[in-house]
Each structure stands twice: as structure tokens, then as C-alpha cells.
Motif scaffolding. Sequence first.
Motif, short mmCIF file in Angstrom:
data_model
loop_
_atom_site.label_atom_id
_atom_site.label_comp_id
_atom_site.label_asym_id
_atom_site.label_seq_id
_atom_site.Cartn_x
_atom_site.Cartn_y
_atom_site.Cartn_z
N LEU A 139 0.82 -1.22 0.00
CA LEU A 139 0.00 0.00 0.00
C LEU A 139 0.85 1.26 0.00
CD1 LEU A 139 -2.82 -1.04 2.50
CD2 LEU A 139 -3.00 -0.79 0.01
N ARG A 140 2.07 1.17 0.51
CA ARG A 140 2.97 2.32 0.56
C ARG A 140 3.88 2.38 -0.68
NH1 ARG A 140 1.27 3.54 5.19
NH2 ARG A 140 1.91 3.42 7.28
N GLY A 141 3.60 1.55 -1.65
CA GLY A 141 4.33 1.62 -2.91
C GLY A 141 5.59 0.77 -2.96
N GLU A 142 5.83 -0.05 -1.95
CA GLU A 142 6.99 -0.94 -1.99
C GLU A 142 6.69 -2.12 -2.91
OE1 GLU A 142 8.23 -0.04 2.64
OE2 GLU A 142 8.03 -2.11 1.99
N ALA A 143 7.73 -2.74 -3.39
CA ALA A 143 7.56 -3.89 -4.27
C ALA A 143 7.39 -5.16 -3.45
CB ALA A 143 8.77 -4.01 -5.20
N ALA A 144 6.53 -5.10 -2.45
CA ALA A 144 6.30 -6.25 -1.56
C ALA A 144 5.60 -7.36 -2.34
CB ALA A 144 5.45 -5.83 -0.37
N GLU A 145 6.03 -8.57 -2.11
CA GLU A 145 5.43 -9.73 -2.75
C GLU A 145 4.34 -10.27 -1.83
OE1 GLU A 145 8.26 -12.51 -4.27
OE2 GLU A 145 9.65 -10.90 -4.78
N VAL A 146 3.17 -9.70 -1.95
CA VAL A 146 2.08 -9.99 -1.05
C VAL A 146 1.61 -11.44 -1.18
CG1 VAL A 146 -0.28 -9.35 -0.42
CG2 VAL A 146 1.38 -7.58 -1.00
N VAL A 147 1.50 -11.94 -2.39
CA VAL A 147 1.04 -13.32 -2.58
C VAL A 147 1.98 -14.30 -1.88
CG1 VAL A 147 0.59 -15.12 -4.29
CG2 VAL A 147 -0.17 -12.78 -4.73
N HIS A 148 3.27 -14.10 -2.07
CA HIS A 148 4.27 -14.96 -1.46
C HIS A 148 4.15 -14.91 0.07
CE1 HIS A 148 8.14 -16.87 -0.80
NE2 HIS A 148 8.56 -15.80 -0.16
N SER A 149 4.08 -13.71 0.62
CA SER A 149 4.00 -13.54 2.07
C SER A 149 2.71 -14.12 2.63
CB SER A 149 4.11 -12.07 2.45
OG SER A 149 5.37 -11.57 2.10
N CYS A 150 1.61 -13.86 1.96
CA CYS A 150 0.33 -14.35 2.47
C CYS A 150 0.19 -15.87 2.31
CB CYS A 150 -0.82 -13.62 1.80
SG CYS A 150 -0.89 -11.88 2.31
N LEU A 151 0.77 -16.43 1.26
CA LEU A 151 0.77 -17.89 1.11
C LEU A 151 1.53 -18.53 2.27
CD1 LEU A 151 0.17 -20.48 -0.50
CD2 LEU A 151 2.30 -20.08 -1.74
N ALA A 152 2.69 -17.99 2.58
CA ALA A 152 3.48 -18.52 3.70
C ALA A 152 2.71 -18.37 5.01
CB ALA A 152 4.82 -17.80 3.79
N ALA A 153 2.07 -17.21 5.21
CA ALA A 153 1.32 -16.99 6.45
C ALA A 153 0.14 -17.96 6.55
CB ALA A 153 0.83 -15.54 6.51
N CYS A 154 -0.60 -18.14 5.46
CA CYS A 154 -1.73 -19.07 5.48
C CYS A 154 -1.28 -20.49 5.80
CB CYS A 154 -2.47 -19.04 4.15
SG CYS A 154 -3.40 -17.53 3.89
N ALA A 155 -0.18 -20.90 5.20
CA ALA A 155 0.33 -22.24 5.45
C ALA A 155 0.74 -22.40 6.91
CB ALA A 155 1.51 -22.53 4.53
N MET A 156 1.36 -21.36 7.46
CA MET A 156 1.80 -21.47 8.85
C MET A 156 0.63 -21.40 9.83
SD MET A 156 5.42 -19.52 8.66
CE MET A 156 5.94 -19.93 10.30
N VAL A 157 -0.44 -20.70 9.47
CA VAL A 157 -1.64 -20.68 10.30
C VAL A 157 -2.30 -22.05 10.27
CG1 VAL A 157 -3.98 -19.73 10.46
CG2 VAL A 157 -2.01 -18.20 10.17
N ALA A 158 -2.25 -22.72 9.13
CA ALA A 158 -2.88 -24.04 9.00
C ALA A 158 -2.10 -25.13 9.73
CB ALA A 158 -3.02 -24.41 7.53
N MET A 159 -0.81 -24.93 9.95
CA MET A 159 -0.01 -25.98 10.57
C MET A 159 -0.51 -26.46 11.92
SD MET A 159 3.90 -25.41 9.65
CE MET A 159 4.39 -25.29 7.96
N PRO A 160 -0.91 -25.54 12.84
CA PRO A 160 -1.42 -26.07 14.11
C PRO A 160 -2.67 -26.92 13.94
CG PRO A 160 -0.96 -23.72 14.32
CD PRO A 160 -0.81 -24.09 12.86
#
Length: 163
Positions: free
Chosen positions: A80-101
Motif C-alpha cells: 500500500l505504501r508503494g513498496e515492491a512487496a510480494e504480497v502473494v508470497h508472504s500471504c501464502l506462507a502466512a496461510c500455510a503457517m496458520v494451517a499448521m497447528p
Amino acid sequence: MHGTGAGWWETVVGGACLLAAAVFLARALLADRPGAPAHRWTALGHGGMASAMVAMAAGELVPSAVLAVVSCLFALAGRLRGEAAEVVHSCLAACAMVAMPLVGGAHGGLGLAAVCLALTGYFAVRGGRWLPALSLRGPRVRLEPVAHLVMSGAMATTFLTMI
């Protein structure tokens, strides 16, 4: 690595991820310096994910999941601040880690094995993208590509161990 206690492998992975977190958080702190890439939020997101991997290596799945969600929020803020953040990559990792428990003890299922293999391959390929950025020649080794390789390797290894 997921709830089995800290053996030697988890200690090595956790230590490597702790060092990666330090690299990313240092980059976030130095984002205002002249000549530094201004990617503070993205760096904070990567630091949060590395911290989540430290918690995971210690067998702490719930704190790991919380840190992973926070890291995804940092990546979204960076985008949102204009950085070249890879949101899909970050959110995929976060979703996978939330699912682990939720699936940590569900070994043996074909569906879970397929998802874990797909995630292992994804993070292995993502890690391979950082190989050309390694500069092993010259007086300085760039730490950020090394930290990204550590994180990709830790993620790939984690999902592989869930099969």
C-alpha cells in the motif's frame, strides 16, 4: 519440526532463521539511510516471517502462526505504501503457517501430502531465485540473499517434514 521438540535439526534451523530475522530487521532500521532501498515494511514482513520460523522450530505453532499473520500484514502495508512487496508470497506462507497447528498431527493423508509437496516445491523454487543474487566474490557477501535462501530452505524443509 512441528511440535516434536527442539532436536539438533530444529536448533540449526531456528538459529539460521534467527540470524535471517536479524538481517531483515537491520534492513528495516536502515531503510532511511541514503542509498538504502526504502522497503521498511517489506523488511519488517520478512523479519516477522523469520521470527515465525524461529517459533516453529521451537515447536511453538500458535506464536508462529500469529507472527506469520503479522508478517503478512506488514507486506500488505508495504504494498500500500508503494513498496515492491510480494504480497502473494508472504500471504501464502502466512496461510500455510496458520494451517499448521490445525493439521500438525494429521500425517498420512494424501491431500495433506500433496499440499505439503506443492509448498515444498514452491519455496524451493522461490529460494532458487535468490541464487544469482549471491555475491561470493569480492570482499563482502550480501547478507539479504543469504537470509532469503535460509527462509526458503526452512519453509521447504518444514513442509517436507509434514508428509
